[in-house]
Design an enzyme around this catalytic site. Structure first.
Site, short mmCIF file in Angstrom:
data_model
loop_
_atom_site.label_atom_id
_atom_site.label_comp_id
_atom_site.label_asym_id
_atom_site.label_seq_id
_atom_site.Cartn_x
_atom_site.Cartn_y
_atom_site.Cartn_z
N TYR A 114 39.30 49.87 29.27
CA TYR A 114 40.44 50.37 28.49
C TYR A 114 41.64 50.68 29.38
O TYR A 114 42.20 51.77 29.32
CB TYR A 114 40.06 51.62 27.69
CG TYR A 114 38.91 51.48 26.72
CD1 TYR A 114 38.46 50.24 26.28
CD2 TYR A 114 38.27 52.61 26.23
CE1 TYR A 114 37.40 50.14 25.39
CE2 TYR A 114 37.21 52.51 25.34
CZ TYR A 114 36.78 51.28 24.93
OH TYR A 114 35.73 51.19 24.04
N HIS A 174 28.62 48.13 28.63
CA HIS A 174 29.63 47.89 27.60
C HIS A 174 29.39 46.56 26.87
O HIS A 174 29.75 45.51 27.35
CB HIS A 174 31.02 47.89 28.25
CG HIS A 174 32.14 48.04 27.28
ND1 HIS A 174 33.43 48.34 27.68
CD2 HIS A 174 32.19 47.95 25.93
CE1 HIS A 174 34.21 48.42 26.62
NE2 HIS A 174 33.48 48.16 25.55
#
Length: 255
Positions: free
Chosen positions: A52, A106
Site C-alpha cells: 500500500y 498477502h
C-alpha cells in the site's frame, strides 16, 4: 464497547478495525489525523501492507511513541525468503517499530507451508523467533487457499472478504475458524463500495462475535460514521433486514 478476540492470538480489540489501504490516497497530515482520531475513539487495530505505497509510513508517523497502545497488522507479497526479509525490514522501518503484531502473507496463490520450496513459512517462523513478528496470518480471496490455510493449523488468523453478500461457503469459513480458534479478519465489509448502507453492514458484522471487520477509511466523514456506532451499535431489526434482502437481490451476483 463491543470487543472481539482474534482466536488463539489473544488479541482483543474494539470490533472495528481501521483499514489503512485508502490513506495512501491522501496527504500525510490528513492520514495521521484520521488514524489518531480513530485511536482516540477506541479503535486500536490497524491493518496495512507493504504493497500500500506509503500507508505504513503514515501509520508510523501517527503512532510513534505509543506503539504499545495499538495493534498493527501488515502484509508481505514476497514470493521467496529473500524478498520476505526485505519487506519485513522495510515495514519495521516505515512503521517505526521493532515488532509487528500480525504479519500476513498477502493474497498468495498458494498456501505457504514448511518444505514447499519457497522458504516463506520458514522465514515467518524465524522472524517470530527473533521477536520481529508476534503472530502469523494469511490473507486471501480464494476459497481453496483459505480452507487449506485453516486446515493446515499453521496460521493464527485469516483475512478474507466477508459481508452480507457473502455465499454460504464464505459463512462456513467463519464458523470453521471459530471451531479452530483461528482469528477471522473481515475485509471488503462494504463489498468494494457496492454496499452503501454502513448501518446495515455494521449490524450484520455484529452478528458474528468472532469476526473483526476492517473498515477502509479515507475521509473524516466516513470515520465519524463508524465511530458513531461504537457506543450506539446498530442492531439487526426489520428495517435493516429489509435493506440487506434488497441488496442481496440486486447485488449478490457482483460479490
Amino acid at each position: 464497547m463491543t470487543t472481539v478476540t482474534l482466536g488463539k492470538t489473544g488479541i482483543t480489540v474494539n470490533k472495528n478495525g481501521f483499514g489503512a489501504l485508502p490513506i495512501q490516497r491522501i496527504s500525510t497530515d490528513d492520514a495521521v489525523a484520521l488514524a489518531r482520531r480513530a485511536y482516540e475513539a477506541g479503535m486500536t487495530f490497524f491493518d496495512t501492507a507493504r504493497f500500500y505505497t506509503d500507508s505504513e509510513e503514515k501509520l508510523g508517523e501517527a503512532f510513534e511513541g505509543m506503539r504499545e497502545k495499538i495493534y498493527i497488522a501488515t502484509k508481505t507479497a514476497a514470493q521467496n525468503a529473500e524478498d520476505f526479509w526485505k519487506d519485513l525490514e522495510v515495514s519495521l522501518h516505515n512503521l517505526r517499530t521493532d515488532y509487528i503484531d500480525i504479519y500476513q502473507f498477502h493474497n498468495p496463490s498458494f498456501c505457504p507451508k514448511p518444505g514447499d520450496g519457497t522458504g516463506l513459512y520458514e522465514a515467518m517462523l524465524e522472524a517470530k523467533a527473533q521477536g520481529k513478528i508476534r503472530h502469523i496470518g494469511i490473507t486471501n480471496h480464494r476459497l481453496n487457499v483459505a480452507n487449506e490455510a485453516i486446515e493446515s493449523g499453521l496460521y493464527e488468523t485469516l483475512q478474507f472478504p466477508f459481508n452480507y453478500l457473502a455465499t454460504e461457503k464464505e459463512h462456513e469459513l467463519v464458523e470453521v475458524c471459530r471451531s479452530k480458534n483461528m482469528g477471522f479478519i473481515a475485509m471488503k465489509v462494504l463489498s468494494g463500495g457496492l454496499i452503501t448502507n454502513s448501518k446495515a453492514a455494521y449490524a450484520y458484522q455484529a452478528e458474528y462475535d468472532n469476526v473483526l471487520p476492517i473498515w477502509g477509511v479515507q475521509r473524516k466523514s466516513e470515520l465519524e460514521e463508524f465511530i458513531s456506532y461504537i457506543d450506539n451499535p446498530p442492531v439487526m431489526d426489520d428495517e435493516i433486514r429489509a435493506v440487506i434482502e434488497k441488496d442481496k437481490k440486486e447485488l449478490a451476483g457482483n460479490f
